[in-house]
Design an enzyme around this catalytic site. Structure first.
Site, short mmCIF file in Angstrom:
data_model
loop_
_atom_site.label_atom_id
_atom_site.label_comp_id
_atom_site.label_asym_id
_atom_site.label_seq_id
_atom_site.Cartn_x
_atom_site.Cartn_y
_atom_site.Cartn_z
N GLN A 1 32.59 32.98 76.74
CA GLN A 1 33.11 33.01 75.37
C GLN A 1 34.06 31.84 75.16
O GLN A 1 34.67 31.34 76.11
CB GLN A 1 33.82 34.33 75.10
N CYS B 1 17.73 42.72 75.73
CA CYS B 1 18.97 41.94 75.82
C CYS B 1 19.21 41.17 74.53
O CYS B 1 18.35 40.42 74.08
CB CYS B 1 18.90 40.97 77.01
N HIS C 1 42.75 22.60 84.73
CA HIS C 1 42.47 23.50 85.85
C HIS C 1 41.78 24.76 85.34
O HIS C 1 41.79 25.06 84.16
CB HIS C 1 43.75 23.86 86.61
N ASN D 1 33.66 36.38 81.71
CA ASN D 1 33.78 37.64 82.43
C ASN D 1 32.42 37.92 83.07
O ASN D 1 31.42 38.05 82.38
CB ASN D 1 34.14 38.79 81.50
N GLN E 1 51.63 42.52 93.33
CA GLN E 1 51.60 42.82 94.77
C GLN E 1 50.19 42.60 95.28
O GLN E 1 49.22 42.97 94.61
CB GLN E 1 52.06 44.26 95.02
N HIS F 1 23.55 38.93 80.99
CA HIS F 1 22.97 37.61 80.74
C HIS F 1 24.04 36.56 80.97
O HIS F 1 25.19 36.72 80.55
CB HIS F 1 22.47 37.54 79.29
N HIS G 1 26.61 34.07 80.45
CA HIS G 1 27.25 33.59 79.22
C HIS G 1 28.76 33.57 79.39
O HIS G 1 29.31 34.14 80.32
CB HIS G 1 26.88 34.46 78.03
N HIS H 1 17.60 35.45 82.10
CA HIS H 1 18.46 36.63 82.12
C HIS H 1 18.98 36.93 83.52
O HIS H 1 20.01 37.59 83.68
CB HIS H 1 17.66 37.84 81.59
N ARG I 1 49.07 46.64 104.53
CA ARG I 1 48.47 47.71 103.74
C ARG I 1 46.95 47.76 103.87
O ARG I 1 46.32 48.77 103.52
CB ARG I 1 48.86 47.55 102.26
N HIS J 1 42.41 26.32 81.64
CA HIS J 1 43.66 26.03 80.96
C HIS J 1 43.76 24.51 80.85
O HIS J 1 43.59 23.79 81.83
CB HIS J 1 44.85 26.59 81.74
N HIS K 1 41.18 29.03 86.44
CA HIS K 1 41.57 30.16 87.26
C HIS K 1 40.37 31.08 87.46
O HIS K 1 39.63 31.36 86.51
CB HIS K 1 42.68 30.97 86.58
N SER L 1 29.95 43.01 78.95
CA SER L 1 29.10 43.97 78.25
C SER L 1 27.63 43.63 78.37
O SER L 1 26.78 44.44 77.98
CB SER L 1 29.50 44.03 76.77
#
Length: 328
Positions: free
Chosen positions: A153, A35, A280, A138, A307, A149, A151, A98, A11, A265, A282, A146
């Protein structure tokens, strides 16, 4: 684990007329007066950050989980079931700078982040009603961050969340059937194979055989450790080293600040030994062909099953070939 993944490498030859992301912005300032995570700045909730010089942790001003959640439940004929959920959500800044990411932070500073992750796991996990601590980052607008900077959570739950619970069942079943740790055995299988990306004395990075995202990796502790609180100072530094190396490789694959969601995890904090667990992390990065083309989890993935368009072996090959020098 316990899922089939449809792999369709042919693909990648199809023409692309889908959404093209705008190039990711770079060259951020060392300090941004607007910020809400920079030192000394006011946050959206009205609090003001201290003039911190290293790492900084605070309770999320807009937490998804709160400790004072009223007790309650709903059960309608066993078909509709709901329970109240208590928790604690924190934000952890990696650096006062930053403009940094894990890949271009100094090793000592990343080791300080790892040490604080361990401290947060121990502190929150010691609370009587907290049974799981989820640390996650993230990175990048594409993954819903969002604020750029550096960081992450830390969410602490009263109950074990869905995905760690699924992993725990697989780990328990394998231990009962074989008398061994599933991830220890998997690491032994992959350690010198075509899906391994890089390693040091303490951790190994692998594109897992079951990977769904194009350049997904799993970071496995080389020893059978169940959580971050079992890392000594050398192992903490080893984790810092491997995180810098893998995020630098990501940045160099497409010469861009690579977006991802990353999370650890590890052993639940419910007072049980949980020897079946193996520490581990991810990494789930969305980029598919370039810095502006992402993998969308839609259609078949949402309605039938995962997939992927490139094999885990080819993804590992590209990551091995990428430089570990921070992207300039």
């Amino acid at each position: 684990m316990r899922e089939w993944v449809l792999v369709s490498p042919h693909r990648t030859q199809r023409p692309w007329q889908g959404q093209i992301e705008r190039p990711m912005r770079e060259r951020r300032p060392q300090y941004d007066p607007s910020c809400y995570l920079c030192p000394g700045n006011p946050r959206a909730g009205g609090h003001r950050n201290p003039a911190y010089a290293g790492t900084f942790v605070f309770d999320n001003d807009y937490a998804a989980l709160v400790p004072q959640t009223p007790t309650g439940n709903l059960n309608e004929s066993g078909l509709i079931v709901a329970n109240s959920e208590r928790g604690i959500c924190r934000v952890m800044c990696f650096s006062p700078r930053h403009d940094l990411t894990i890949s271009n932070m100094e090793l000592d500073d990343v080791a300080g982040v790892v040490e604080l992750w361990s401290d947060q796991y121990k502190e929150l996990g010691s609370i009587e009603w907290i049974n799981y601590v989820q640390i996650f980052e993230n990175r990048g607008e594409m993954m819903g961050a969002s604020n750029p900077h550096p960081h992450c959570q830390v969410w602490a739950n009263a109950t074990l969340p869905n995905y760690p619970a699924t992993e725990q069942l697989a780990l328990l079943d394998f231990a009962k059937e074989h008398g061994k740790c599933l991830l220890c055995e998997y690491l032994r299988l992959e350690q010198h194979g075509t899906r391994m990306v890089c390693a040091n004395e303490f951790f190994t990075v692998i594109v897992p055989f079951w990977a769904v995202w194009p350049f997904e990796v799993i970071v496995l502790a080389n020893e059978h450790l169940t959580a971050l609180d079992q890392l000594d100072e050398n192992a903490q530094r080893g984790l810092a080293d491997i995180l810098k190396r893998v995020t630098s490789r990501y940045d160099n694959v497409f010469s861009a600040s690579f977006p991802y969601s990353m999370g650890f995890h590890q052993r639940p904090t419910d007072g049980t030994e949980h020897s079946e667990w193996h520490l581990h992390a991810h990494f789930f990065p969305p980029l598919l062909r370039s810095a502006t083309i992402r993998k969308f989890m839609v259609g078949y993935e949402m309605l039938a099953g995962p997939q992927r368009d490139i094999t885990p072996e080819s993804a590992a090959e590209r990551l091995r070939a990428a430089s570990e020098q921070p992207l300039s």
